[in-house]
Design an enzyme around this catalytic site. Structure first.
Site, mmCIF file in Angstrom:
data_model
loop_
_atom_site.group_PDB
_atom_site.id
_atom_site.type_symbol
_atom_site.label_atom_id
_atom_site.label_comp_id
_atom_site.label_asym_id
_atom_site.label_seq_id
_atom_site.Cartn_x
_atom_site.Cartn_y
_atom_site.Cartn_z
ATOM 1 N N ASP A 174 0.832 -1.208 0.000
ATOM 2 C CA ASP A 174 0.000 0.000 0.000
ATOM 3 C C ASP A 174 0.866 1.257 0.000
ATOM 4 O O ASP A 174 1.400 1.658 1.024
ATOM 5 C CB ASP A 174 -0.913 -0.002 1.229
ATOM 6 C CG ASP A 174 -1.927 1.140 1.197
ATOM 7 O OD1 ASP A 174 -1.999 1.832 0.167
ATOM 8 O OD2 ASP A 174 -2.634 1.323 2.204
ATOM 9 N N ASP A 193 -1.540 4.972 -6.042
ATOM 10 C CA ASP A 193 -1.841 4.199 -4.840
ATOM 11 C C ASP A 193 -1.965 2.715 -5.150
ATOM 12 O O ASP A 193 -2.977 2.274 -5.701
ATOM 13 C CB ASP A 193 -3.136 4.717 -4.209
ATOM 14 C CG ASP A 193 -3.532 3.934 -2.972
ATOM 15 O OD1 ASP A 193 -2.656 3.315 -2.361
ATOM 16 O OD2 ASP A 193 -4.718 3.936 -2.627
#
Length: 450
Positions: free
Chosen positions: A86, A286
């Site tokens: 992440d 992301d």
């Protein structure tokens, strides 16, 4: 948090809850303290500071799994944990046996803390807070955290330190002591089941992430990169050994956001080589989001243009396929995006802060084929999930590219790449290292250093 097929950028908010997250007395011992085989006063990589990198094989895909993950060893003796990759948040955390509420792993697969809690006076605690100051009345209190994600999933726990045995590309095996979250209260919201991973590997643009900690210890450059294969798998790397010397498109990281996001812009949206009229986009990269999210204006422009382009084509709405918001079916089920890509035009995100800086999204970078044989649009409306004006470039649009997040030079880069093969540094990058990349997590030669 939740299945990553619907998990967006971690709009992380860290709150230090000293009275709400106290470990049960007696659960800590000396058994898990960092073990020092060789306590060194100089940098363990030798005379060359920042001399090497670490490479991890990646598992997972955008569909049907919904996330990409890596296996990371923690502790002494080491224990393996599979963690969600992440770049939208910078706190790494694992499910914690302290005891644990909302954990999805069996107890023997949880992390067991042992007298290694980080206290509020530790710089690692301050690094987690966006303002650099932990919310603690007493520096001797334990450093508690809460991280909340955009899908309203969350993790509450305490910061701990433990060994991370790592094999570097120059052959060194070192186990630095790093700070991470021991999450003992997880919540998962939304229609999807919780992820099967043991936690999150937070690699966002902040001082709390694992790579920044390695950089502060002089072990590697503050650079993160990933290469996610459209066929599943890929690789992740810390440091700059694998960064090509040419062929990369770079855009500066914007500093106008209070969050530790890899954002850039402004950008203009093009469709089929022509302007959509949508400009001034703030774009966030992301890997914690499976899909790409545009704000309402950009999303509606893309949907309208795609539907116009499909007029007269042998595709019909597949309203019964709930895999994503918009799906189409053909005369017979599709086996791959290759079967249908000629009906769709490429999308380009053109960054206006630099000349000729464009992120090209061919149909493979914004479409999936579901288990029903339909094709679905992997670009979603961010306004429907509370992202406001943010535009998220998720995994579907990052596939088959090497994407580099350079925190030292504050820039993001990308280049087309073969992500199906774990790189060998000697063979592929000709840097003269004595061993190939860190696919082998051996511990026999590891040096344990704080």
């Amino acid at each position: 948090m939740g299945t990553k097929s619907q998990r967006m950028i971690a709009l992380a908010a860290f709150f230090f809850l000293g009275l709400l997250a106290i470990f049960p007395p007696g659960c800590l011992s000396d058994a898990n303290q960092p073990f020092l085989m060789n306590k060194m006063s100089t940098h363990p990589m030798g005379s060359s500071r920042f001399g090497s990198s670490v490479v991890f094989p990646v598992q997972g895909n955008v569909y049907p799994i919904g996330y990409y993950s890596v296996n990371v060893n923690i502790g002494h003796p080491p224990k393996q944990f599979d963690l969600d990759i992440d770049t939208g948040s910078d706190l790494t955390w694992v499910q914690c046996d302290a005891p644990c509420t909302g954990c999805t792993k069996p107890r023997d697969r949880l992390y067991k803390p042992s007298n290694n809690v980080v206290y509020c006076g530790d710089p690692s605690c301050a690094a987690m807070h966006s303002l650099g100051k932990p919310h603690c009345k007493n520096p001797k209190e334990q450093c508690d955290y809460e991280v909340t994600y955009a899908d309203q999933g969350s993790s509450i726990g305490v910061l701990v330190k433990d060994d991370f045995p790592l094999q570097f590309t120059n052959g060194s095996a070192i186990a630095p002591s790093l700070a991470f979250g021991c999450g003992y209260n997880q919540k998962y919201n939304g229609p999807h089941s919780p992820p099967s991973t043991a936690g999150v590997l937070g690699l966002g643009n902040g001082k709390a992430n694992i790579v920044s900690q390695l950089h502060d210890k002089g072990l590697t450059r503050d650079v993160v990169g990933h290469c996610l294969s459209g066929r599943g798998g890929g690789f992740l790397f810390f440091g700059d050994d694998l960064v090509p010397s040419s062929g990369i498109v770079w855009t500066p990281i914007s500093r106008n956001s209070a969050e530790n996001h890899y954002s850039s812009g402004p950008a203009e949206l093009l469709f089929g080589g022509k302007s959509t009229g949508v400009k001034g986009l703030l774009v966030v990269f992301d890997s914690g989001s499976s899909y790409t999210y545009f704000n309402s204006q950009a999303y509606q422009a893309v949907v309208n243009l795609i539907k116009k382009e499909l007029t007269g084509k042998p595709l019909k709405d597949a309203a019964d396929d709930k895999s994503l918001s918009i799906c189409w079916k053909g005369k017979k089920p599709f086996k791959s995006v290759g079967d249908v890509k000629n009906f769709f035009k490429p999308i380009v995100v053109s960054f206006t802060n630099a000349k000729n800086v464009q992120l090209h999204l061919p149909p493979e970078a914004y479409l999936i084929v579901t288990k029903y044989g339909n094709v679905c649009l992997g670009i979603l409306n961010g306004a429907e999930v509370g992202l406001g004006n943010l535009n998220i470039i998720g995994d579907i649009s990052l596939q088959d590219k090497m994407v580099i997040y350079d925190n030292e030079k504050q820039q993001i880069g990308w280049t087309p790449a073969n992500c199906d093969r774990l790189p060998n540094v000697d063979r592929d990058y000709n840097e003269g290292f004595s061993q190939p990349s860190a696919a082998n997590y051996g511990f026999s030669a590891a040096i344990y250093a704080s």
